[in-house]
Design an enzyme around this catalytic site. Structure first.
Site, mmCIF file in Angstrom:
data_model
loop_
_atom_site.group_PDB
_atom_site.id
_atom_site.type_symbol
_atom_site.label_atom_id
_atom_site.label_comp_id
_atom_site.label_asym_id
_atom_site.label_seq_id
_atom_site.Cartn_x
_atom_site.Cartn_y
_atom_site.Cartn_z
ATOM 1 N N ARG A 145 16.277 47.184 60.948
ATOM 2 C CA ARG A 145 16.365 48.185 62.107
ATOM 3 C C ARG A 145 16.316 50.084 61.809
ATOM 4 O O ARG A 145 15.523 50.405 61.640
ATOM 5 C CB ARG A 145 17.504 47.894 63.742
ATOM 6 C CG ARG A 145 16.485 46.391 63.706
ATOM 7 C CD ARG A 145 16.949 46.464 65.482
ATOM 8 N NE ARG A 145 17.338 45.321 65.357
ATOM 9 C CZ ARG A 145 18.097 44.068 65.522
ATOM 10 N NH1 ARG A 145 19.450 44.502 64.957
ATOM 11 N NH2 ARG A 145 17.744 42.702 65.459
ATOM 12 N N VAL A 146 17.124 49.461 60.424
ATOM 13 C CA VAL A 146 17.538 51.736 60.561
ATOM 14 C C VAL A 146 16.655 51.642 59.109
ATOM 15 O O VAL A 146 16.825 52.807 58.827
ATOM 16 C CB VAL A 146 18.865 51.440 60.421
ATOM 17 C CG1 VAL A 146 19.214 52.199 62.513
ATOM 18 C CG2 VAL A 146 19.705 51.199 60.180
#
Ligand code: ATP
Ligand code: MG
Length: 501
Positions: free
Chosen positions: A365-366
């Protein structure tokens, strides 16, 4: 039982004789019952949660339950040397472990005791195993990549420094292998690694340490081992202690990678403790605070800002699933705590696709914010291409008449899958990965038989290394992938392919 009754009656008699005398039981207590590494203690009215308790014969314990008239504690160490009636003292400090540079290259227990026979460790400092997570203000966005050296991960599921990425899959699907390859790939990159083994066999940890030594990677690594043969309290404490050892470095501005192998076994150890402490069981008999167990651990991973030294703690927790079920209790908990997961599938593993990463179920996600530009560009469409390949593959099994475009997608997908295969203990540099993926995506090798792709790619790599080493140097240094380099590679592909034919 007899002894138990004796102890209690002794305590009652003592209470009666002391009635009105006001004895101070706030700092000293006595063991009322003991078993399975858990003991109930009378007295110690002022004990704190998580406080270190001192038993006779240099044995220590930790306060876990604060009841109205007794204390529930776990024994850290030799539980069979604690007896009913033993005197217990408060230490006024929470459980701590030794930290420092001395730990590098060592294998230690969850309390920092050396297990590798290389002599005692002289700690300069002791830090509490439970620490509050750094506040939001102390943190900075994840912005630089933590390279695993594994093509399938660095291209599709990139990890950033300070990120928490879960490695999840059934047993024997290559979870530990990914973690170890990542440690090996940190050689010369100024990253400290901590490998925390929870509930593993001692023999597998020994093998792993040998592999790390062979690859010259123990120098910057600490191994914390709470094996399956250790009592549950030691397994429970291990990841917190390992994180404290890691934080010593990240608080000094270093980049640190920590691996928890694995948190399913950690949860089971905690469940054992909780049930023995007579806490109420909940779903799957885990206690109610099982989510907090892992959230407070993984919240400690972060990228600190410049004023805090700019260090980072990247966490790769591992969770084992049963029959690929990622919806059971512990997997869903840890998935929701982390910033993404690498899902390993046993079907892929058994079909020979190793690392057996399921690109559809895996996500970071990051990390993509931290991916270098050249890789981001070249790898952007891999996931979609693989998804349509998988879809068509299932479909194409029904009939043999395929139109040209379907066949092209299938051929290219097969080449991509082959390109993403990678042997253990052989991480690749970012430039090597970019070149491999560029070759696969250029469609210049779509006509090669899938089982020859690996050999072809390593031939090209060897050719570039010996004849055109500048190519890798330029990419690694500038993090760019200029058009003239692409052209050069295209011509090399042609040359090597011709040689083969
Ligand atoms: P466990 O559930 O027992 O902890 P695991 O999921 O951690 O297993 P590993 O021990 O890492 O799995 O790997 C299982 C086996 O697969 C090992 O024998 C390992 O050598 C092999 N293996 C893992 N990755 C690869 C790879 N990329 N290429 C070839 N073999 C691999
Ligand atoms: Mg494993």
């Amino acid at each position: 039982m007899k002894k138990n009754v004796d102890t209690i009656s002794k305590l009652i008699k003592q209470e009666i004789s002391n009635y009105k005398k006001k004895v101070d039981t706030s700092n000293v207590g006595s063991v009322v019952s003991v078993g399975d590494g858990i003991c109930t203690i009378y007295g110690l009215d002022k004990a704190m949660y998580g406080e270190l308790l001192s038993f006779p014969h240099d044995i220590y314990g930790m306060v876990m339950n604060l009841n109205e008239d007794s204390i529930g504690a776990v024994i850290l160490g030799k539980e069979n040397e604690v007896y009913e009636g033993d005197q217990v003292k408060r230490t006024n400090r929470v459980v701590s472990v030794g930290v420092g540079e001395e730990l590098l290259g060592r294998v230690v227990s969850s309390l920092g005791v050396p297990l590798d026979g290389l002599g005692p460790i002289k700690y300069q400092r002791q830090d509490p195993i439970e620490q509050g997570a750094p506040s939001i203000m102390d943190r900075e966005a994840v912005n630089s990549p933590l390279e695993t050296g594994i093509k399938a991960i660095d291209s599709m599921i990139p990890i950033g420094k300070g990120q928490r990425e879960l490695i999840i899959g059934d047993r024997q699907t290559g979870k530990t292998a990914i973690a170890i390859d990542t440690i090996i790939n940190q050689k010369g990159k100024d990253v400290i690694c901590v490998y925390c083994a929870i509930g593993q066999k001692n023999s597998s940890v020994a093998q792993l340490v040998t592999k790390l030594k062979e690859n010259d990677s123990m120098k910057y690594t600490i191994v914390v081992n709470a094996s399956a043969s250790e009592p549950a309290p030691m397994q429970y404490v291990a990841p917190y202690a390992a994180t404290t050892m890691a934080e010593y470095f990240s608080n000094k501005g270093k980049d640190v990678l920590i691996i928890y192998d694995d948190l399913s076994k950690h949860a089971v150890a905690y469940r054992t403790l909780s049930l023995l402490l007579k806490r109420a069981p909940g779903r799957e008999a885990f206690p109610g605070d099982i989510f907090y167990l892992h959230s407070r651990l993984l919240e400690r991973a972060c990228h600190l800002n410049k004023t805090r030294g700019g260090g980072s703690l990247t966490a790769l927790p591992i969770v084992e699933t049963q029959a690929g079920d990622i919806t059971s209790y512990i997997p869903t908990n840890v998935i929701s705590i982390t910033d993404g997961q690498i899902f390993l599938s046993s079907d892929l593993f058994n079909s020979g696709q190793r690392p057996a990463i399921d690109s559809g179920l895996s996500v970071s996600r990051v990390g993509s914010a931290a991916q270098i530009k050249a890789m981001k560009k070249i790898a952007a469409s891999i996931k979609i291409q693989l998804a349509s390949y998988q879809e068509l593959l299932d479909f194409s099994r029904f009939g043999s008449d395929l139109d040209a475009s379907t066949k092209a997608i299938l051929d290219h997908g097969a080449i991509l899958m082959e390109t993403l295969k990678q042997r253990q203990y052989s991480p690749l540099s970012m430039a090597e990965q970019i070149v491999d993926i560029y070759i696969a995506q250029s469609k210049l090798i779509d006509d090669v038989e899938p089982n020859k792709v690996d050999a072809l790619l390593s031939n090209i790599r060897a050719y570039i290394k010996s004849k055109e080493p500048k190519i890798f140097e330029v990419i690694n240094k500038t993090k760019e992938f200029p058009d003239d380099v692409k052209k050069k590679i295209d011509s090399i592909i042609g040359k090597i392919k011709e040689k083969k034919d």
